[in-house]
Design a protein around this motif. Structure first.
Motif, PDB file in Angstrom:
ATOM      1  N   HIS A 177       0.832  -1.205   0.000  1.00  0.00           N
ATOM      2  CA  HIS A 177       0.000   0.000   0.000  1.00  0.00           C
ATOM      3  C   HIS A 177       0.867   1.256   0.000  1.00  0.00           C
ATOM      4  N   GLY A 178       0.406   2.254  -0.737  1.00  0.00           N
ATOM      5  CA  GLY A 178       1.139   3.504  -0.858  1.00  0.00           C
ATOM      6  C   GLY A 178       1.955   3.606  -2.129  1.00  0.00           C
ATOM      7  N   MET A 179       1.982   2.516  -2.926  1.00  0.00           N
ATOM      8  CA  MET A 179       2.697   2.558  -4.201  1.00  0.00           C
ATOM      9  C   MET A 179       1.947   3.440  -5.199  1.00  0.00           C
ATOM     10  N   PRO A 180       2.644   3.973  -6.208  1.00  0.00           N
ATOM     11  CA  PRO A 180       1.968   4.797  -7.215  1.00  0.00           C
ATOM     12  C   PRO A 180       0.852   4.025  -7.911  1.00  0.00           C
ATOM     13  N   ASP A 181      -0.215   4.715  -8.240  1.00  0.00           N
ATOM     14  CA  ASP A 181      -1.325   4.094  -8.969  1.00  0.00           C
ATOM     15  C   ASP A 181      -0.804   3.485 -10.266  1.00  0.00           C
ATOM     16  N   GLY A 182      -1.333   2.331 -10.591  1.00  0.00           N
ATOM     17  CA  GLY A 182      -0.975   1.694 -11.845  1.00  0.00           C
ATOM     18  C   GLY A 182       0.258   0.800 -11.770  1.00  0.00           C
ATOM     19  N   THR A 183       0.858   0.670 -10.570  1.00  0.00           N
ATOM     20  CA  THR A 183       2.018  -0.222 -10.441  1.00  0.00           C
ATOM     21  C   THR A 183       1.589  -1.666 -10.675  1.00  0.00           C
ATOM     22  N   GLU A 184       2.230  -2.314 -11.621  1.00  0.00           N
ATOM     23  CA  GLU A 184       1.893  -3.708 -11.902  1.00  0.00           C
ATOM     24  C   GLU A 184       2.393  -4.604 -10.769  1.00  0.00           C
ATOM     25  N   PRO A 185       1.563  -5.552 -10.302  1.00  0.00           N
ATOM     26  CA  PRO A 185       1.989  -6.439  -9.214  1.00  0.00           C
ATOM     27  C   PRO A 185       3.320  -7.122  -9.489  1.00  0.00           C
ATOM     28  N   ASN A 210       5.799  -6.024 -11.029  1.00  0.00           N
ATOM     29  CA  ASN A 210       6.906  -5.057 -10.995  1.00  0.00           C
ATOM     30  C   ASN A 210       7.027  -4.335  -9.661  1.00  0.00           C
ATOM     31  N   ILE A 211       6.290  -4.799  -8.659  1.00  0.00           N
ATOM     32  CA  ILE A 211       6.159  -4.018  -7.427  1.00  0.00           C
ATOM     33  C   ILE A 211       7.488  -3.868  -6.680  1.00  0.00           C
ATOM     34  N   ILE A 212       8.312  -4.921  -6.648  1.00  0.00           N
ATOM     35  CA  ILE A 212       9.604  -4.820  -5.958  1.00  0.00           C
ATOM     36  C   ILE A 212      10.580  -3.983  -6.782  1.00  0.00           C
ATOM     37  N   HIS A 213      10.602  -4.171  -8.098  1.00  0.00           N
ATOM     38  CA  HIS A 213      11.449  -3.341  -8.958  1.00  0.00           C
ATOM     39  C   HIS A 213      11.100  -1.864  -8.784  1.00  0.00           C
ATOM     40  N   THR A 214       9.794  -1.566  -8.728  1.00  0.00           N
ATOM     41  CA  THR A 214       9.354  -0.179  -8.576  1.00  0.00           C
ATOM     42  C   THR A 214       9.754   0.377  -7.214  1.00  0.00           C
ATOM     43  N   LEU A 215       9.603  -0.432  -6.167  1.00  0.00           N
ATOM     44  CA  LEU A 215       9.993   0.023  -4.829  1.00  0.00           C
ATOM     45  C   LEU A 215      11.493   0.276  -4.763  1.00  0.00           C
ATOM     46  N   ARG A 216      12.266  -0.553  -5.410  1.00  0.00           N
ATOM     47  CA  ARG A 216      13.716  -0.354  -5.455  1.00  0.00           C
ATOM     48  C   ARG A 216      14.046   0.955  -6.170  1.00  0.00           C
ATOM     49  N   TYR A 217      13.323   1.249  -7.250  1.00  0.00           N
ATOM     50  CA  TYR A 217      13.513   2.496  -7.997  1.00  0.00           C
ATOM     51  C   TYR A 217      13.166   3.711  -7.133  1.00  0.00           C
ATOM     52  N   LEU A 218      12.079   3.597  -6.349  1.00  0.00           N
ATOM     53  CA  LEU A 218      11.621   4.718  -5.523  1.00  0.00           C
ATOM     54  C   LEU A 218      12.540   4.988  -4.336  1.00  0.00           C
ATOM     55  N   THR A 219      13.156   3.926  -3.806  1.00  0.00           N
ATOM     56  CA  THR A 219      13.937   4.075  -2.577  1.00  0.00           C
ATOM     57  C   THR A 219      15.451   4.065  -2.792  1.00  0.00           C
ATOM     58  N   GLY A 220      15.901   3.494  -3.900  1.00  0.00           N
ATOM     59  CA  GLY A 220      17.329   3.369  -4.132  1.00  0.00           C
ATOM     60  C   GLY A 220      18.001   2.366  -3.207  1.00  0.00           C
ATOM     61  N   ARG A 221      17.207   1.496  -2.583  1.00  0.00           N
ATOM     62  CA  ARG A 221      17.731   0.529  -1.624  1.00  0.00           C
ATOM     63  C   ARG A 221      17.645  -0.892  -2.163  1.00  0.00           C
ATOM     64  N   VAL A 222      18.476  -1.752  -1.612  1.00  0.00           N
ATOM     65  CA  VAL A 222      18.350  -3.187  -1.851  1.00  0.00           C
ATOM     66  C   VAL A 222      17.132  -3.687  -1.078  1.00  0.00           C
TER      67      VAL A 222
END
Length: 308
Positions: free
Chosen positions: A75-83, A85-97
């Motif tokens: 929850h809190g991910m950008p609208d339209g985030t594909e399930p 791709n959810i970890i790839h997107t979170l990595r992009y947003l945070t810059g973390r492993v």
């Protein structure tokens, strides 16, 4: 890459190999903060993921708990985030492993319960789930257990073998327990033994999890030091864990636990996900970071742009 994780930028972490990640963590000499978060609950800041909030307070690695590979939700991910791709997107947003917990439920003890923590197939520590998570972008997997789910060290060893055979070269494997996880015979001093550590290491564990001193009855400075020395002698790193909701304790308590974990030789420092429910108190992530490495490294991690 011969660089401390402390100094790594988002672009360097994006494609880092397993061996380089382990080297970078080891080179940081006990100054790595791992923050566990739950994406399946309402985030503290509503439209911002708990993982992003944890990253903003100095967390180096983000560990997802209650993450179901068959039904990926944060929850809190950008609208339209594909399930997918959810970890790839979170990595992009945070810059973390990003890493994920998998639960090694002992089949002999498995039982149904309807509590919040109750197990789902997509959270089990299986080779199939591990393979899916690596494909989704997870760089490390933690084989452990949530409250009441009957996780035994024997089951962790069995799952670890299967997962190591399947994806052992693709992800860092972390194994151990933060609390009894519903098995009272493996509580207190019996939560982890030197024999368990040897079994985990032989089965493919790169890093051993154990409760932070002061978080589980009987886990003293002396006992934790013995376990960590044993793990280090086997060639494994260690991660002390606060899995007893003390991630929601006072800042003074957090600082005390942090320094005890340094004293016993922890390589990575984990804070759990239930300050309330979902993540540690943000101020405690910051306080823990400052306690183990000062403001220079804490502010550097907080300030370093994810676009670097």
């Amino acid at each position: 890459m011969h660089k401390r994780y402390l100094d790594c930028s988002a672009s360097e972490l994006l494609s880092i190999s397993k061996s380089d990640l382990l080297d970078a963590l080891r080179a940081s000499e006990g100054r790595i903060v791992v923050s566990e978060t739950i994406g399946a609950v309402q985030p503290l800041l509503h439209s911002v993921t708990n993982a992003e909030l944890a990253a903003s307070q100095g967390a180096d690695l983000l560990l997802l708990n209650m993450f179901d590979v068959d039904n990926p939700v944060i929850h809190g991910m950008p609208d339209g985030t594909e399930p997918a791709n959810i970890i790839h997107t979170l990595r992009y947003l945070t810059g973390r492993v990003i890493g994920v917990n998998l639960e090694a439920v002992d089949p002999a003890l498995q039982q149904e319960h309807r509590e919040f923590w109750s197990i789902r197939e997509g959270r089990l520590a299986t080779a199939e789930n591990a393979h899916k998570l690596v494909t989704m972008g997870a760089k490390f997997l933690v084989l452990t257990g949530n409250p009441g789910n009957r996780i035994t060290n024997r089951a962790i060893t069995s799952s670890l073998r299967a997962i190591h055979a399947a994806i052992g070269e693709k992800a860092v494997l972390i194994a151990g327990k933060m609390h009894a996880a519903g098995v009272l015979s493996e509580g207190g001093e019996s939560i982890l033994t030197q024999e368990d550590i040897a079994e985990f290491r032989a089965s493919g564990a790169d890093i051993i999890v154990l409760p932070a001193p002061g978080t589980v009855p009987g886990i003293t400075l002396e006992y934790a030091r013995e376990l960590i020395t044993s793990a280090h002698q086997s060639g494994a790193m260690t991660m002390t864990a606060i899995g007893t909701s003390q991630e929601g304790a006072s800042i003074e308590t957090i600082r005390h636990i942090a320094l005890m974990c340094k004293m016993v030789g922890a390589d990575l420092h984990h804070l759990g996900d239930t300050g309330y429910v979902g993540m540690a108190l943000p101020e405690n992530i910051f306080a823990y970071s400052v306690a183990i490495r000062g403001v220079r490294h804490t502010y550097a991690r907080m300030a370093r742009s994810v676009n670097r």
